[in-house]
Design an enzyme around this catalytic site. Sequence first.
Site, PDB file in Angstrom:
ATOM      1  N   LYS A 163      -5.543  -3.622  26.370  1.00  0.00           N
ATOM      2  CA  LYS A 163      -6.923  -3.731  26.820  1.00  0.00           C
ATOM      3  C   LYS A 163      -6.942  -4.143  28.295  1.00  0.00           C
ATOM      4  CE  LYS A 163      -9.371  -2.680  23.171  1.00  0.00           C
ATOM      5  NZ  LYS A 163     -10.110  -1.397  23.147  1.00  0.00           N
ATOM      6  N   ASP A 192      -6.657   0.852  27.766  1.00  0.00           N
ATOM      7  CA  ASP A 192      -8.051   1.109  27.414  1.00  0.00           C
ATOM      8  C   ASP A 192      -8.939   0.040  28.040  1.00  0.00           C
ATOM      9  OD1 ASP A 192      -9.965   1.246  24.280  1.00  0.00           O
ATOM     10  OD2 ASP A 192     -10.429   1.855  26.324  1.00  0.00           O
ATOM     11  N   GLU A 217      -7.114   5.400  28.640  1.00  0.00           N
ATOM     12  CA  GLU A 217      -8.192   5.659  27.666  1.00  0.00           C
ATOM     13  C   GLU A 217      -9.535   5.218  28.235  1.00  0.00           C
ATOM     14  OE1 GLU A 217      -7.435   4.468  23.620  1.00  0.00           O
ATOM     15  OE2 GLU A 217      -9.571   4.142  23.228  1.00  0.00           O
ATOM     16  N   ASP A 240     -12.648   8.155  24.410  1.00  0.00           N
ATOM     17  CA  ASP A 240     -13.070   7.417  23.214  1.00  0.00           C
ATOM     18  C   ASP A 240     -14.595   7.404  23.190  1.00  0.00           C
ATOM     19  OD1 ASP A 240     -12.212   4.120  21.821  1.00  0.00           O
ATOM     20  OD2 ASP A 240     -13.807   5.500  21.338  1.00  0.00           O
ATOM     21  N   LYS A 264     -14.011   7.404  16.770  1.00  0.00           N
ATOM     22  CA  LYS A 264     -14.591   6.437  15.827  1.00  0.00           C
ATOM     23  C   LYS A 264     -15.432   7.210  14.815  1.00  0.00           C
ATOM     24  CE  LYS A 264     -14.530   2.440  18.912  1.00  0.00           C
ATOM     25  NZ  LYS A 264     -14.264   2.968  20.277  1.00  0.00           N
ATOM     26  N   TRP A 319      -6.778   3.122  13.415  1.00  0.00           N
ATOM     27  CA  TRP A 319      -6.912   1.712  13.776  1.00  0.00           C
ATOM     28  C   TRP A 319      -7.793   1.005  12.775  1.00  0.00           C
ATOM     29  CZ3 TRP A 319     -10.637  -1.942  14.879  1.00  0.00           C
ATOM     30  CH2 TRP A 319     -10.178  -3.110  15.493  1.00  0.00           C
TER      31      TRP A 319
HETATM   32  C1  0XW Z   1      -9.495  -0.349  19.333  1.00  0.00           C
HETATM   33  N1  0XW Z   1     -10.776   0.138  18.887  1.00  0.00           N
HETATM   34  C2  0XW Z   1     -10.697   1.370  18.112  1.00  0.00           C
HETATM   35  C3  0XW Z   1     -11.431  -0.923  18.090  1.00  0.00           C
HETATM   36  C4  0XW Z   1     -12.369  -1.683  18.983  1.00  0.00           C
HETATM   37  O1  0XW Z   1     -13.671  -1.544  18.535  1.00  0.00           O
HETATM   38  C5  0XW Z   1     -12.265  -1.038  20.311  1.00  0.00           C
HETATM   39  C6  0XW Z   1     -11.777   0.337  19.990  1.00  0.00           C
HETATM   40  C7  0XW Z   1     -11.296   1.098  21.192  1.00  0.00           C
HETATM   41  O2  0XW Z   1     -10.259   1.719  21.187  1.00  0.00           O
HETATM   42  O3  0XW Z   1     -12.085   1.130  22.140  1.00  0.00           O
HETATM   43 MG    MG Z   2     -10.973   2.823  22.996  1.00  0.00          MG
END
Ligand code: 0XW
Ligand code: MG
Length: 367
Positions: A163, A192, A217, A240, A264, A319
Amino acid sequence: MKVTQFNVYAKRLPMASGYNMSSAAVGEPDTTIVELVTDTKYVGWGEICPTGPLPQSEHAGSIRADLALLGPALVGLDPRRLGLVHDAMSSTMDGGHGAKSAVDIACWDLAGKAYGERVCDLLGGARMDPVLTYHVVPIGTPEASATVAQALQDQGHTKLQLKAGGRHIDEDIAAIHAVAKVIRPSVDLFVDCNRGWTVGEAIQVSQACKELMLAIEQPCATYAECVFARAHLRHPLLLDESATDLATISQAIGTGVADGFGIKLTRVGGISAMRAIRDLCEASSTPTSCDDSWGGDIIAAACVHVGATLNPNLSRGAWISDPYQIGHYDEEHGPRIVNGTIAIPPGAGLGITIPDGYFGSPIASYS
Ligand code: 0XW
Ligand code: MG
């Protein structure tokens, strides 16, 4: 099979440890559970759990408002007829993608239970079991990030998401280099910042890390900014948050903007939509993950079931937020990460059993 009642539940998910992103830290997310009760012995479960109103536009309040519109339209439908369910939802409201996704997941759970099949088997079969995952390395100092990355590798993780964002890019660059130093050759690293950099910052970070093997990302807030940045990056670009629907994803692949995706489930429309995205990514040799923002065993199981059907050579993993959670809805089969992988919950549908009364009384009910 007919839907006789549609129940909505709310539940706070206590955190076992911290989790931060460029826009906000996650704190006890508020998950929304949907239950489709039918005129058979089966019920179907769906879930959507945003991390909060800052990292994404939909939030618990907007989702529950959307479900109030959709609920009455679902009563009387056959949940196995997913095309007709989506027609009924689309003719009720144009938006509400998160709420619709949760309903879609519950329908897949019911279809599996009705036919005696796991969701992954309804989707063509498990091509991986256990399923690959990736683990987040939170925003921190270079030393702390490297220590976490080292420990995760030692636990068997082969994909790490570092992150970044929410601070000066020099700090991000230092953390990236520190983690890259300890990463083993067989481990994939991607950075990311959850839309936290400007186009210029993304280009500067990529330039400063040009000799490192990694992917970037969702560096910028919008699709257009990512297009501008992509032309100057020294690394593959993963979309994403901007990967909102099949048309955008198809455009990103067709124009060479995206080298991969972090998808997602509840952003794109649920399992039905993810199936199409999965197939498009396979047809174009584009890596993708199957994730969600947050949530408990229901959404985790949905991600794992779909993730199991990804092409193993293109899978970026499924994830789940399990490492940050306390407890499971289904203590026996709730998805867990073991040595960097996740076992597919056994049993028909999502393979998750919710104890009677687990979520308390519904906050809304439609029949
Ligand atoms: C890692 N994730 C899939 C879960 C968190 O909500 C953030 C997200 C991402 O990759 O942004
Ligand atoms: Mg992401």
